[in-house]
Design a protein around this motif. Structure first.
Motif, PDB file in Angstrom:
ATOM      1  N   MET A 118       0.960  -1.246  -0.093  1.00 62.98           N
ATOM      2  CA  MET A 118       0.089  -0.002  -0.016  1.00 62.98           C
ATOM      3  C   MET A 118       0.808   1.245  -0.093  1.00 62.98           C
ATOM      4  O   MET A 118       0.322   2.212  -0.899  1.00 62.98           O
ATOM      5  CB  MET A 118      -0.935   0.242   1.393  1.00 62.98           C
ATOM      6  CG  MET A 118      -1.509   1.117   0.997  1.00 62.98           C
ATOM      7  SD  MET A 118      -3.606   0.345   1.980  1.00 62.98           S
ATOM      8  CE  MET A 118      -3.044   0.638   3.655  1.00 62.98           C
ATOM      9  N   ASN A 119       1.785   1.475   0.758  1.00 66.92           N
ATOM     10  CA  ASN A 119       2.950   2.531   1.383  1.00 66.92           C
ATOM     11  C   ASN A 119       4.075   2.857  -0.216  1.00 66.92           C
ATOM     12  O   ASN A 119       4.494   2.124   0.001  1.00 66.92           O
ATOM     13  CB  ASN A 119       3.462   2.795   2.274  1.00 66.92           C
ATOM     14  CG  ASN A 119       2.408   2.505   3.363  1.00 66.92           C
ATOM     15  OD1 ASN A 119       1.505   3.242   3.100  1.00 66.92           O
ATOM     16  ND2 ASN A 119       2.492   2.519   4.432  1.00 66.92           N
ATOM     17  N   THR A 120       4.010   2.999  -1.656  1.00 67.43           N
ATOM     18  CA  THR A 120       5.048   3.326  -2.342  1.00 67.43           C
ATOM     19  C   THR A 120       5.061   4.868  -1.888  1.00 67.43           C
ATOM     20  O   THR A 120       4.429   5.709  -2.040  1.00 67.43           O
ATOM     21  CB  THR A 120       4.202   2.606  -3.671  1.00 67.43           C
ATOM     22  OG1 THR A 120       2.700   3.406  -4.206  1.00 67.43           O
ATOM     23  CG2 THR A 120       4.118   1.138  -3.561  1.00 67.43           C
ATOM     24  N   MET A 166       0.635  16.797   8.943  1.00 62.04           N
ATOM     25  CA  MET A 166       2.882  17.235   8.727  1.00 62.04           C
ATOM     26  C   MET A 166       3.342  15.647   8.985  1.00 62.04           C
ATOM     27  O   MET A 166       4.131  15.769   8.852  1.00 62.04           O
ATOM     28  CB  MET A 166       2.440  18.551   8.593  1.00 62.04           C
ATOM     29  CG  MET A 166       2.125  19.663   7.799  1.00 62.04           C
ATOM     30  SD  MET A 166       2.773  20.615   7.616  1.00 62.04           S
ATOM     31  CE  MET A 166       2.731  21.535   8.794  1.00 62.04           C
ATOM     32  N   LYS A 167       3.131  15.917  10.842  1.00 65.49           N
ATOM     33  CA  LYS A 167       3.969  15.598  11.589  1.00 65.49           C
ATOM     34  C   LYS A 167       3.768  14.477  11.036  1.00 65.49           C
ATOM     35  O   LYS A 167       5.208  13.524  11.031  1.00 65.49           O
ATOM     36  CB  LYS A 167       4.071  15.578  13.084  1.00 65.49           C
ATOM     37  CG  LYS A 167       5.252  15.347  13.856  1.00 65.49           C
ATOM     38  CD  LYS A 167       4.164  15.575  16.072  1.00 65.49           C
ATOM     39  CE  LYS A 167       4.565  14.798  16.661  1.00 65.49           C
ATOM     40  NZ  LYS A 167       3.823  14.547  18.029  1.00 65.49           N
ATOM     41  N   LYS A 206       7.409  12.078   8.735  1.00 63.83           N
ATOM     42  CA  LYS A 206       8.651  10.745   9.290  1.00 63.83           C
ATOM     43  C   LYS A 206       8.501   9.605   8.155  1.00 63.83           C
ATOM     44  O   LYS A 206       9.012   8.692   7.924  1.00 63.83           O
ATOM     45  CB  LYS A 206       7.435   9.882  10.719  1.00 63.83           C
ATOM     46  CG  LYS A 206       7.476  11.127  11.892  1.00 63.83           C
ATOM     47  CD  LYS A 206       7.234   9.942  12.682  1.00 63.83           C
ATOM     48  CE  LYS A 206       7.359  11.141  13.686  1.00 63.83           C
ATOM     49  NZ  LYS A 206       6.029  11.658  15.412  1.00 63.83           N
ATOM     50  N   HIS A 207       7.665   9.962   7.029  1.00 68.61           N
ATOM     51  CA  HIS A 207       8.055   9.062   5.784  1.00 68.61           C
ATOM     52  C   HIS A 207       8.250   9.281   4.962  1.00 68.61           C
ATOM     53  O   HIS A 207       8.046  10.199   4.126  1.00 68.61           O
ATOM     54  CB  HIS A 207       5.871   8.296   5.174  1.00 68.61           C
ATOM     55  CG  HIS A 207       5.220   7.865   6.453  1.00 68.61           C
ATOM     56  ND1 HIS A 207       5.000   8.320   7.982  1.00 68.61           N
ATOM     57  CD2 HIS A 207       4.974   6.201   6.848  1.00 68.61           C
ATOM     58  CE1 HIS A 207       4.500   7.549   8.565  1.00 68.61           C
ATOM     59  NE2 HIS A 207       4.645   6.194   8.018  1.00 68.61           N
ATOM     60  N   ASN A 233      10.778  17.148   4.466  1.00 70.29           N
ATOM     61  CA  ASN A 233      10.644  16.251   3.521  1.00 70.29           C
ATOM     62  C   ASN A 233       9.774  17.100   2.743  1.00 70.29           C
ATOM     63  O   ASN A 233       8.970  16.244   2.031  1.00 70.29           O
ATOM     64  CB  ASN A 233      10.350  14.713   3.340  1.00 70.29           C
ATOM     65  CG  ASN A 233       9.082  14.677   3.998  1.00 70.29           C
ATOM     66  OD1 ASN A 233       8.661  15.322   4.950  1.00 70.29           O
ATOM     67  ND2 ASN A 233       8.573  13.761   4.439  1.00 70.29           N
ATOM     68  N   ALA A 234       9.144  18.155   2.774  1.00 72.19           N
ATOM     69  CA  ALA A 234       8.034  19.202   2.467  1.00 72.19           C
ATOM     70  C   ALA A 234       8.571  20.045   2.515  1.00 72.19           C
ATOM     71  O   ALA A 234       9.961  20.788   2.548  1.00 72.19           O
ATOM     72  CB  ALA A 234       7.031  19.635   3.545  1.00 72.19           C
TER      73      ALA A 234
END
Ligand SMILES: Cc1cc2nc3c(=O)[nH]c(=O)nc-3n(C[C@H](O)[C@H](O)[C@H](O)COP(=O)(O)O)c2cc1C
Length: 193
Positions: A1-3, A24-25, A29-30, A62-63
């Motif tokens: 599911m998490n690609t 956002m937090k 983390k991903h 990462n944003a």
């Protein structure tokens, strides 16, 4: 599911900045995620009032952060391959703009791109009570393909803090983004109270 995926988090001037902060937090983390954060002018003000700090401080590494008139944001074009957009919290003004496709700032335009490209658009409106105009705009948004996910927390998970209440809504957003999480236990009617 998490690609590997790209998600836009848009923050407007409704109350409920804590939902955006928590989302956002979590997404920060991903590592499999790329995130763009868009903030309206009113969103910036309400965020500071409600969280006590500037949005710059809470945007994860990462944003990338864009202000509402920064039309250099990549997601204002359908050629930018982002996967989903969450407008959280979503003011009634932005809700109206999404319903009417006015595209006057990058948040409206990003939502417009989502709809025309058939990508997932999640709106988290916050207002009470709701006027007929608000309700009509929500209906229009649902009809044109957005997920209308109002900031209406449940209490059956027995929240003990404001953060628990916030997590209830963020968990529902993550469910709709199809991102696995353990923020709030799924409802299990066999668990005794
Ligand atoms: C402290 C504060 C709280 C607000 N809360 C709400 C709200 O819950 N819902 C809403 O629709 N507007 C709310 N507003 C008004 C919006 O910020 C205003 O309509 C603004 O023009 C929205 O612009 P935007 O959609 O571009 O962010 C609030 C404003 C302030 C200053």
């Amino acid at each position: 599911m998490n690609t590997e995926r790209t998600i836009i988090v848009a923050i407007t001037g409704a109350s409920g900045s804590l939902y955006a902060k928590e989302l956002m937090k979590f997404l920060g983390k991903h590592l499999f995620l790329r995130m763009y954060v868009a903030v309206s002018d009113a969103g910036r003000i309400v965020y500071e009032i409600e969280t006590g700090n500037s949005i710059e401080r809470d945007v994860p590494e990462n944003a990338e952060l864009f202000s509402e008139k920064d039309f250099s944001a990549p997601f204002i074009s359908g050629s930018c391959p982002f996967d989903a957009m969450v407008i959280v919290p979503c003011s009634m003004a932005t809700l109206a703009a999404v319903a009417q496709g006015t595209g006057q700032n990058i948040i409206h335009r990003g939502a417009d791109v989502c709809l025309k490209e058939r990508r997932k658009l999640i709106l988290v409106p916050r207002e009470t009570p709701l006027s007929v105009v608000h309700l009509r705009n929500m209906l229009i948004c649902a009809e044109i393909g957005a997920v209308v996910l109002p900031a209406m927390p449940g209490f059956y998970h027995h929240p003990r803090s404001v953060n628990d209440v916030v997590k209830f809504i963020v968990a529902r957003i993550l469910d709709h983004l199809e991102i696995s999480h353990q923020m709030v236990a799924a409802w299990n009617p066999t668990v005794s109270v």
